[in-house]
Design a protein around this motif. Structure first.
Motif, mmCIF file in Angstrom:
data_model
loop_
_atom_site.group_PDB
_atom_site.id
_atom_site.type_symbol
_atom_site.label_atom_id
_atom_site.label_comp_id
_atom_site.label_asym_id
_atom_site.label_seq_id
_atom_site.Cartn_x
_atom_site.Cartn_y
_atom_site.Cartn_z
ATOM 1 N N TYR A 199 13.751 -30.072 44.323
ATOM 2 C CA TYR A 199 12.876 -30.092 43.029
ATOM 3 C C TYR A 199 11.822 -31.186 42.981
ATOM 4 O O TYR A 199 10.899 -31.001 42.547
ATOM 5 C CB TYR A 199 14.021 -29.858 42.094
ATOM 6 C CG TYR A 199 13.537 -30.395 40.546
ATOM 7 C CD1 TYR A 199 12.927 -29.534 39.648
ATOM 8 C CD2 TYR A 199 13.809 -31.554 39.968
ATOM 9 C CE1 TYR A 199 12.187 -29.683 38.327
ATOM 10 C CE2 TYR A 199 13.497 -31.863 38.846
ATOM 11 C CZ TYR A 199 12.453 -31.091 37.979
ATOM 12 O OH TYR A 199 12.277 -31.441 36.661
ATOM 13 N N THR A 243 13.809 -24.660 36.102
ATOM 14 C CA THR A 243 14.491 -23.978 37.524
ATOM 15 C C THR A 243 15.921 -24.446 37.486
ATOM 16 O O THR A 243 16.393 -25.367 37.186
ATOM 17 C CB THR A 243 13.804 -24.639 38.984
ATOM 18 O OG1 THR A 243 14.520 -24.418 40.028
ATOM 19 C CG2 THR A 243 13.808 -26.071 38.807
ATOM 20 N N THR A 271 13.954 -19.621 36.615
ATOM 21 C CA THR A 271 14.388 -19.292 37.926
ATOM 22 C C THR A 271 15.644 -19.815 38.534
ATOM 23 O O THR A 271 16.235 -20.431 37.645
ATOM 24 C CB THR A 271 13.426 -20.126 38.948
ATOM 25 O OG1 THR A 271 13.973 -21.391 39.163
ATOM 26 C CG2 THR A 271 11.984 -19.816 38.942
#
Length: 341
Positions: A199, A243, A271
């Motif tokens: 990430y 995310t 997501t």
């Protein structure tokens, strides 16, 4: 149905001799082994398993050590192992550890006791024998899948979670998001660390500064995704995308957003990670990273078979890396200004 007493009677030996032949055939004379094999065949008492086991000194059992069976990822992983095991007349013994090292060590002892031939680990915890390898005997056949510490060398199967996480962040950045939050897995797990570092790599590639204030930790459960999403919204409502380190937490996050009246994807993009079956049927359908979970299990079982059948040809550093891919669905879109609550 025939039993061990019937085998002893037909072979003309004692029950103890049959038991010894099944557990430690090296202690029984070859001629006696042949008579017991013939009795097993005559009685049709698991002939493929027991008779072959006598010749090969194998149980044809493989233990799969998992912390829990409630995670859909684990279920798909075990399904893959079972696919290959069944095709090769092997049996899968499921060992649920709940993260307890003593339980895990007991499962390893089953290999030494000839109750199993090897173990596949989907565990952040490693048995003592891995941390302190034996000096006077061989390491039992062990295969790690997904979870493994970088400082331990075991045959392993994994995906590149680091790059996969960077990929999904890149997707959000390409849509125009510049404030992208994250819900991580538990950071005592190597897989969670990989996904978090990916990430941050994705943000770096998009030239977006990492903001620790919009990173929350979960435990891969629905509830933790829900709770982490609420914490993020209370701490900093300005981000436009999040995310999540797995699909379950993403579903929890979607529920929290719905509760707060925040529309997905109009006001917030979400997501997941893993591409579990339910993600395609969430509301809205979940953008995620596809991880070939069943195939990871299949590859781990094939690697275990190689370790059993060709132990001198399987290096402890052998690694199988399976591909990932981005699945874009309706939970992500270009950022829009959020309505005031």
């Amino acid at each position: 149905m025939a039993n061990i007493k019937d085998i002893a009677r037909v072979a003309g030996v004692s029950v103890a001799t049959v038991s010894r032949a099944l557990s430690t055939p090296s202690l029984v004379r070859p001629a006696t082994i042949e008579r017991i094999e013939a009795a097993i065949a005559d009685l049709n008492y698991e002939p493929n398993h027991l008779a072959a086991g006598l010749r090969r000194q194998r149980s044809d059992n493989v233990i799969v050590a998992v912390p829990s069976i409630f995670n859909p990822f684990t279920s798909a992983f075990v399904e893959g192992i079972e696919n290959v095991a069944r095709a090769n007349k092997m049996r899968v013994l499921l060992g649920i550890t709940e993260g307890d090292i003593d339980t895990l060590n007991k499962y390893v002892s089953m290999i030494a006791g000839k109750q199993a031939d090897g173990m596949i680990l989907l565990e952040k915890t490693l048995p003592d024998i891995v941390r302190n390898p034996p000096t006077k005997s061989k390491m039992p056949p062990l295969v790690a899948a997904c979870e493994y510490p970088p400082d331990i060398t075991l045959p392993r199967v994994r995906t590149d979670d680091h790059e996969a996480s960077a990929l999904v962040v890149g997707h959000l950045a390409e849509l125009g998001h510049t404030r992208i939050a994250a819900i991580t897995g538990p950071l005592d797990q190597f897989m969670s660390k990989d996904r978090l570092s990916g990430y941050k790599l994705g943000l770096l590639r998009a030239r977006i500064e990492v903001d620790e204030a919009i990173i929350a930790t979960g435990d891969f459960s629905l509830q933790s995704g829900y709770d982490a999403m609420l914490r993020l919204l209370d701490a900093d409502p300005q981000f436009t995308a999040v995310t999540c380190a797995n699909d379950e937490m993403a579903l929890g996050a979607l529920s929290a957003l719905q509760q707060r009246g925040i529309s997905v994807p109009d006001e917030m993009s979400v997501t997941g990670f893993d591409d579990l079956r339910f993600g395609a049927f969430s509301s809205p359908p979940l953008t995620t990273v596809h991880i070939p979970t069943v195939e990871i299990g299949e590859a781990a079982m094939r690697l275990m078979l190689d370790s059993l059948l060709q132990p001198d040809q399987v290096s402890a550093s052998r690694e199988v890396i399976l591909p990932h891919r981005l699945i874009v669905r309706q939970s992500t879109a270009a950022p829009k200004k959020r309505r005031k609550a």
